[in-house]
Write a protein that holds these residues in place. Structure first.
Motif, PDB file in Angstrom:
ATOM      1  N   MET A  73      -5.274  13.102  -8.063  1.00 46.41           N
ATOM      2  CA  MET A  73      -6.157  11.950  -8.175  1.00 46.41           C
ATOM      3  C   MET A  73      -7.203  12.153  -9.276  1.00 46.41           C
ATOM      4  O   MET A  73      -8.411  11.979  -9.061  1.00 46.41           O
ATOM      5  N   VAL A  74      -6.701  12.545 -10.463  1.00 44.19           N
ATOM      6  CA  VAL A  74      -7.579  12.648 -11.628  1.00 44.19           C
ATOM      7  C   VAL A  74      -8.216  11.290 -11.894  1.00 44.19           C
ATOM      8  O   VAL A  74      -9.408  11.184 -12.184  1.00 44.19           O
ATOM      9  N   ARG A  75      -7.411  10.246 -11.842  1.00 45.43           N
ATOM     10  CA  ARG A  75      -7.924   8.875 -11.803  1.00 45.43           C
ATOM     11  C   ARG A  75      -7.991   8.477 -10.337  1.00 45.43           C
ATOM     12  O   ARG A  75      -7.057   8.707  -9.584  1.00 45.43           O
ATOM     13  N   ASN A  76      -9.092   7.899  -9.934  1.00 46.14           N
ATOM     14  CA  ASN A  76      -9.253   7.572  -8.514  1.00 46.14           C
ATOM     15  C   ASN A  76      -8.426   6.337  -8.167  1.00 46.14           C
ATOM     16  O   ASN A  76      -8.953   5.249  -7.922  1.00 46.14           O
ATOM     17  N   TRP A  77      -7.104   6.508  -8.136  1.00 50.18           N
ATOM     18  CA  TRP A  77      -6.210   5.386  -7.873  1.00 50.18           C
ATOM     19  C   TRP A  77      -6.311   4.891  -6.429  1.00 50.18           C
ATOM     20  O   TRP A  77      -5.948   3.755  -6.138  1.00 50.18           O
ATOM     21  N   PHE A  78      -6.810   5.740  -5.526  1.00 47.48           N
ATOM     22  CA  PHE A  78      -6.998   5.264  -4.157  1.00 47.48           C
ATOM     23  C   PHE A  78      -7.996   4.105  -4.135  1.00 47.48           C
ATOM     24  O   PHE A  78      -7.734   3.046  -3.553  1.00 47.48           O
ATOM     25  N   VAL A  79      -9.153   4.300  -4.771  1.00 47.82           N
ATOM     26  CA  VAL A  79     -10.165   3.239  -4.815  1.00 47.82           C
ATOM     27  C   VAL A  79      -9.700   2.083  -5.687  1.00 47.82           C
ATOM     28  O   VAL A  79      -9.777   0.913  -5.281  1.00 47.82           O
TER      29      VAL A  79
ATOM     30  N   GLY B  31      -4.795   9.339   2.981  1.00 43.80           N
ATOM     31  CA  GLY B  31      -3.433   9.696   3.370  1.00 43.80           C
ATOM     32  C   GLY B  31      -2.551   8.476   3.602  1.00 43.80           C
ATOM     33  O   GLY B  31      -3.016   7.342   3.711  1.00 43.80           O
ATOM     34  N   ILE B  32      -1.256   8.734   3.723  1.00 41.14           N
ATOM     35  CA  ILE B  32      -0.277   7.665   3.868  1.00 41.14           C
ATOM     36  C   ILE B  32      -0.394   6.965   5.218  1.00 41.14           C
ATOM     37  O   ILE B  32      -0.185   5.748   5.319  1.00 41.14           O
ATOM     38  N   LEU B  33      -0.743   7.684   6.274  1.00 45.12           N
ATOM     39  CA  LEU B  33      -0.782   7.090   7.606  1.00 45.12           C
ATOM     40  C   LEU B  33      -1.850   5.997   7.692  1.00 45.12           C
ATOM     41  O   LEU B  33      -1.574   4.872   8.136  1.00 45.12           O
ATOM     42  N   GLY B  34      -3.051   6.331   7.263  1.00 44.11           N
ATOM     43  CA  GLY B  34      -4.125   5.339   7.309  1.00 44.11           C
ATOM     44  C   GLY B  34      -3.864   4.168   6.393  1.00 44.11           C
ATOM     45  O   GLY B  34      -4.125   3.014   6.743  1.00 44.11           O
ATOM     46  N   ASN B  35      -3.328   4.452   5.229  1.00 45.23           N
ATOM     47  CA  ASN B  35      -3.167   3.405   4.226  1.00 45.23           C
ATOM     48  C   ASN B  35      -1.896   2.583   4.385  1.00 45.23           C
ATOM     49  O   ASN B  35      -1.589   1.755   3.524  1.00 45.23           O
ATOM     50  N   THR B  36      -1.193   2.780   5.469  1.00 41.68           N
ATOM     51  CA  THR B  36      -0.092   1.882   5.813  1.00 41.68           C
ATOM     52  C   THR B  36      -0.445   1.158   7.112  1.00 41.68           C
ATOM     53  O   THR B  36      -0.933   0.032   7.083  1.00 41.68           O
ATOM     54  N   ILE B  37      -0.273   1.830   8.244  1.00 42.91           N
ATOM     55  CA  ILE B  37      -0.532   1.159   9.520  1.00 42.91           C
ATOM     56  C   ILE B  37      -2.005   1.209   9.929  1.00 42.91           C
ATOM     57  O   ILE B  37      -2.428   0.479  10.831  1.00 42.91           O
TER      58      ILE B  37
ATOM     59  N   ARG C 237       0.827  -1.212   0.000  1.00 43.33           N
ATOM     60  CA  ARG C 237       0.000   0.000   0.000  1.00 43.33           C
ATOM     61  C   ARG C 237       0.861   1.263   0.000  1.00 43.33           C
ATOM     62  O   ARG C 237       0.529   2.249  -0.669  1.00 43.33           O
ATOM     63  N   ALA C 238       1.969   1.230   0.743  1.00 44.27           N
ATOM     64  CA  ALA C 238       2.864   2.386   0.765  1.00 44.27           C
ATOM     65  C   ALA C 238       3.462   2.643  -0.616  1.00 44.27           C
ATOM     66  O   ALA C 238       3.565   3.793  -1.062  1.00 44.27           O
ATOM     67  N   ALA C 239       3.850   1.565  -1.299  1.00 43.69           N
ATOM     68  CA  ALA C 239       4.427   1.714  -2.637  1.00 43.69           C
ATOM     69  C   ALA C 239       3.402   2.256  -3.628  1.00 43.69           C
ATOM     70  O   ALA C 239       3.705   3.150  -4.436  1.00 43.69           O
ATOM     71  N   ILE C 240       2.180   1.737  -3.564  1.00 41.64           N
ATOM     72  CA  ILE C 240       1.125   2.207  -4.472  1.00 41.64           C
ATOM     73  C   ILE C 240       0.787   3.659  -4.180  1.00 41.64           C
ATOM     74  O   ILE C 240       0.618   4.480  -5.103  1.00 41.64           O
ATOM     75  N   TRP C 241       0.692   3.999  -2.892  1.00 42.76           N
ATOM     76  CA  TRP C 241       0.362   5.377  -2.508  1.00 42.76           C
ATOM     77  C   TRP C 241       1.447   6.339  -2.981  1.00 42.76           C
ATOM     78  O   TRP C 241       1.149   7.413  -3.537  1.00 42.76           O
ATOM     79  N   THR C 242       2.701   5.964  -2.776  1.00 42.77           N
ATOM     80  CA  THR C 242       3.817   6.829  -3.187  1.00 42.77           C
ATOM     81  C   THR C 242       3.815   7.030  -4.700  1.00 42.77           C
ATOM     82  O   THR C 242       3.978   8.158  -5.186  1.00 42.77           O
ATOM     83  N   HIS C 243       3.611   5.954  -5.437  1.00 46.53           N
ATOM     84  CA  HIS C 243       3.566   6.055  -6.903  1.00 46.53           C
ATOM     85  C   HIS C 243       2.393   6.916  -7.340  1.00 46.53           C
ATOM     86  O   HIS C 243       2.522   7.757  -8.246  1.00 46.53           O
ATOM     87  N   GLY C 244       1.240   6.739  -6.703  1.00 48.68           N
ATOM     88  CA  GLY C 244       0.068   7.531  -7.058  1.00 48.68           C
ATOM     89  C   GLY C 244       0.272   9.015  -6.812  1.00 48.68           C
ATOM     90  O   GLY C 244      -0.098   9.853  -7.642  1.00 48.68           O
ATOM     91  N   MET C 245       0.882   9.364  -5.688  1.00 45.05           N
ATOM     92  CA  MET C 245       1.115  10.766  -5.372  1.00 45.05           C
ATOM     93  C   MET C 245       2.149  11.395  -6.296  1.00 45.05           C
ATOM     94  O   MET C 245       2.091  12.591  -6.587  1.00 45.05           O
ATOM     95  N   GLN C 246       3.087  10.584  -6.766  1.00 45.13           N
ATOM     96  CA  GLN C 246       4.107  11.103  -7.678  1.00 45.13           C
ATOM     97  C   GLN C 246       3.571  11.312  -9.087  1.00 45.13           C
ATOM     98  O   GLN C 246       3.944  12.268  -9.761  1.00 45.13           O
ATOM     99  N   THR C 247       2.711  10.427  -9.533  1.00 50.37           N
ATOM    100  CA  THR C 247       2.234  10.469 -10.913  1.00 50.37           C
ATOM    101  C   THR C 247       0.885  11.165 -11.082  1.00 50.37           C
ATOM    102  O   THR C 247       0.587  11.680 -12.159  1.00 50.37           O
ATOM    103  N   ASP C 248       0.075  11.176 -10.038  1.00 51.24           N
ATOM    104  CA  ASP C 248      -1.268  11.752 -10.133  1.00 51.24           C
ATOM    105  C   ASP C 248      -1.686  12.317  -8.781  1.00 51.24           C
ATOM    106  O   ASP C 248      -2.618  11.827  -8.147  1.00 51.24           O
ATOM    107  N   PRO C 249      -0.995  13.369  -8.308  1.00 53.16           N
ATOM    108  CA  PRO C 249      -1.254  13.887  -6.957  1.00 53.16           C
ATOM    109  C   PRO C 249      -2.661  14.433  -6.764  1.00 53.16           C
ATOM    110  O   PRO C 249      -3.167  14.452  -5.639  1.00 53.16           O
TER     111      PRO C 249
END
Length: 375
Positions: A192-198, A259-265, A178-190
């Motif tokens: 969230m034009v595409r809803n990469w979180f969902v 956010g990163i906190l919820g989506n990791t621990i 989840r941390a890797a996906i979140w980091t990549h998402g924030m770098q490429t689509d901060p």
């Protein structure tokens, strides 16, 4: 679980879970209004409560015969699951496919993704969000497919260290993924034009194993260490308090849901908190398990059908009476929820329950044949 041996505490938790999910999905109707939004904000956690309950109950079904030295009947297990899940699910899917105006959104993923339980892996949420709540059923199905096989393999030579190692791998692997996906998402689509979180974090199965694992851990404890489980039941109310405190911590961790906190621990913390609540609910002498609350057992019994039907029912009621209900806030939600209850009950009594009764008759017939064969 038969009505004669249902646990009131688990029924209460299951009822809370479905009501919480329904409150969360009030965003489809414009929300509950500023005075009631606190009720719905964290309602998505109801699905995670379902995951922990499922892990505990299915884990117990799978592990109990193995712990007694009996062979797990895969045919019986998958037959039970098929009769439990598929009839109501396929009935609702058929309505979505055959009645375009039924869905809560215009677009919907292709039918084959629902039949193969893969829609949670490759969904285009912006275009195809109708019946998207089936994502959690996909996660459940993947669990049903893999867990019995994994349990049989691991328990050929049972060892506590194997379970601990596997559990640590699932939790730490989930955090890292989840941390890797979140980091990549924030770098490429901060933005969230595409809803990469969902699409990339919230729906995919590999990111949502914490709750199921926590439920299985409870089942393994109860099955393989029954004396310790029974001794620990005296602390059920303390577990209830601990679960509530962990839930409060989870609310803080998920204050920013994406956010990163919820989506990791956040996910493992939430799952442990819910697990503590389930442990308390599994004890008939705990504060939440000692008495039957009126209508709670019924609501728990229809919760699956209600989950399947509630979003589409919201949409249909809004189409017909939305203008009259606009601005009514929580009172409007009660009207929508009441309609969903009627729709869910209709599905339960016309499809789900008759199929469960048929399953019971088939199991009884198979048991009689097995008994005759052993004479």
């Amino acid at each position: 679980m038969n009505s004669t041996n249902r646990l009131p505490g688990l029924d209460l938790l299951r009822s809370i879970a479905i009501v919480w999910v329904m409150l969360f999905h009030s965003f489809l109707l414009g929300g509950l209004g500023p005075n009631w939004s606190w009720l719905s904000r964290y309602g998505w956690m109801g699905v995670d409560l379902f995951f922990v309950l499922s892990g505990f109950l299915i884990g117990t079904q799978v592990l109990a015969p193995i712990s007694q030295g009996r062979r797990l009947s895969f045919g019986d297990f998958y037959m039970r699951r098929a009769f439990r899940i598929l009839p109501a699910y396929l009935a609702v899917l058929a309505i979505y496919l055959c009645w375009p105006g039924f869905g809560e959104a215009a677009g919907m993923e292709p039918w084959w993704k629902f039949l193969t339980f893969t829609m949670n892996l490759t969904i285009d949420y912006a275009r195809n969000s109708a019946f998207s709540h089936a994502w959690s059923l996909c996660v459940e199905e993947h669990f049903y497919w893999l867990f019995p096989l994994l349990a049989v393999v691991l328990l050929k030579r049972p060892a506590t260290w194997k379970f601990v190692l596997l559990s640590a791998g699932v939790v730490l692997g989930g955090i890292a993924l989840r941390a890797a996906i979140w980091t990549h998402g924030m770098q490429t689509d901060p933005n969230m034009v595409r809803n990469w979180f969902v699409e990339d974090i919230y729906y995919p199965t590999l990111n949502r194993l914490d709750g199921l694992l926590c439920g299985v851990a409870l089942a393994a404890w109860k099955t393989f260490r029954p004396q310790v489980w029974l001794a620990a039941r005296r602390y059920a109310n303390l577990s209830l308090l601990g679960g509530m405190l962990m839930m409060a911590l989870s609310f803080w961790l998920f204050e920013d849901r994406t956010g990163i906190l919820g989506n990791t621990i956040g996910w493992p913390v939430l799952s442990v908190g819910l697990g503590l609540l389930v442990f308390a609910g599994a004890d008939r002498d705990s504060l939440i398990g000692k008495r039957n609350v009126p209508l709670v057992g019924w609501l728990a019994a229809i919760s699956y059908s209600l989950y399947l039907m509630h979003k589409a029912t919201y949409h249909l009621v809004q189409e017909q009476w939305g203008a009259n209900l606009a601005g009514a806030g929580f009172l409007a939600f009660l009207a929508y929820a009441g309609s969903a209850l009627l729709a869910g009950a209709a599905l339960h009594y016309t499809v789900e329950r008759p199929c469960l009764e048929l399953r019971g008759k088939i199991q009884e017939l198979r048991s009689k044949r097995s008994a005759l064969g052993s004479i």
